[in-house]
Structure formats: structure tokens, C-alpha cells
Design a protein around this motif. Structure first.
Motif, mmCIF file in Angstrom:
data_model
loop_
_atom_site.group_PDB
_atom_site.id
_atom_site.type_symbol
_atom_site.label_atom_id
_atom_site.label_comp_id
_atom_site.label_asym_id
_atom_site.label_seq_id
_atom_site.Cartn_x
_atom_site.Cartn_y
_atom_site.Cartn_z
ATOM 1 N N TYR A 59 0.828 -1.215 0.000
ATOM 2 C CA TYR A 59 0.000 0.000 0.000
ATOM 3 C C TYR A 59 0.860 1.262 0.000
ATOM 4 N N PHE A 60 1.942 1.259 0.767
ATOM 5 C CA PHE A 60 2.841 2.415 0.802
ATOM 6 C C PHE A 60 3.478 2.622 -0.568
ATOM 7 N N TRP A 61 3.936 1.519 -1.185
ATOM 8 C CA TRP A 61 4.578 1.603 -2.492
ATOM 9 C C TRP A 61 3.616 2.118 -3.559
#
Length: 122
Positions: A59-61
Motif C-alpha cells: 500500500y505504501f509503495w
């Protein structure tokens, strides 16, 4: 033969991350069946937590990728959508989109985003 179902790349990656969350919870719940053996139960819980952590990384990526994506208005539904790569689909109506003038009018193919395909065309 069924036609290949295409979707927006950002939505695909987000769906994968969501699936990782559910898989992580299922793995952790499977550990309950091994209450009699604490080591096995701990292994299941750790594997489930690793799945959840990996989901958070994905999700961060994709959040970082999403900030770099080009925002365009879809010509079909006139809603803003993000494009990653040379070709992508509209997030709302699945209209094939490209910013590459060489690909306009050609049939949609996700292979246009692959480096090997780009070098063959030039």
C-alpha cells in the motif's frame, strides 16, 4: 475463448494488497486450530502478521507510485483518472488510455508497457 479482462494498474495493485490482508487474517485464524501446540500456533500468527506487514508495504509503495502517476480526464466518461506506464485503463469506465502518440488507434495491449516490447519497436 474469453477475452482477457484488463483493469487499471493502480487498482490491480491495491486489490492485491487487500487480498494480502484477508489472507493474513485467515492464516492467523488457522492458528487457532493448533491451540494445543503453541509453537505451531505462533508460527501461523507470525506468518499472518508478515502477510499484513507486506500488505502495508505494498500500500505504501502504490501510494508513492500514485503520486507520480499522470492524471488525465478520460475522453469516454470525462472523469479524472491516473495513468501508469505507456498504456493503462480508465479507473471508472475501463477505456484504454495512452499518452504515447505512436500507440493512438492501436488495439490495447498491456505488453506496450514492457521494456522488451519498447526496444523491439524502435
Amino acid at each position: 475463448m474469453m477475452a482477457k479482462k484488463y483493469s487499471n494498474k493502480i487498482n490491480k495493485i491495491r486489490s492485491f494488497a487487500l487480498a494480502l490482508i484477508f489472507v493474513g487474517f485467515i492464516i492467523m485464524y488457522a492458528g487457532i486450530f493448533f491451540r494445543g501446540n503453541p509453537i505451531v500456533m505462533l508460527i501461523f500468527i507470525i506468518l499472518g502478521m508478515l502477510s499484513l506487514v507486506f500488505s502495508m508495504v505494498v500500500y505504501f509503495w502504490i501510494g508513492l507510485l500514485s503520486t507520480r502517476a499522470v492524471v488525465v480526464n478520460c475522453p469516454n466518461c470525462d472523469k479524472p483518472t491516473k495513468i501508469l506506464g505507456r498504456v493503462d485503463m480508465c479507473m471508472h469506465c475501463r477505456e484504454p488510455l495512452t499518452l504515447d502518440p505512436e500507440l493512438e488507434g492501436k488495439e490495447f495491449d498491456e505488453d506496450y508497457n514492457k521494456k522488451s516490447r519498447q526496444t523491439k519497436q524502435t
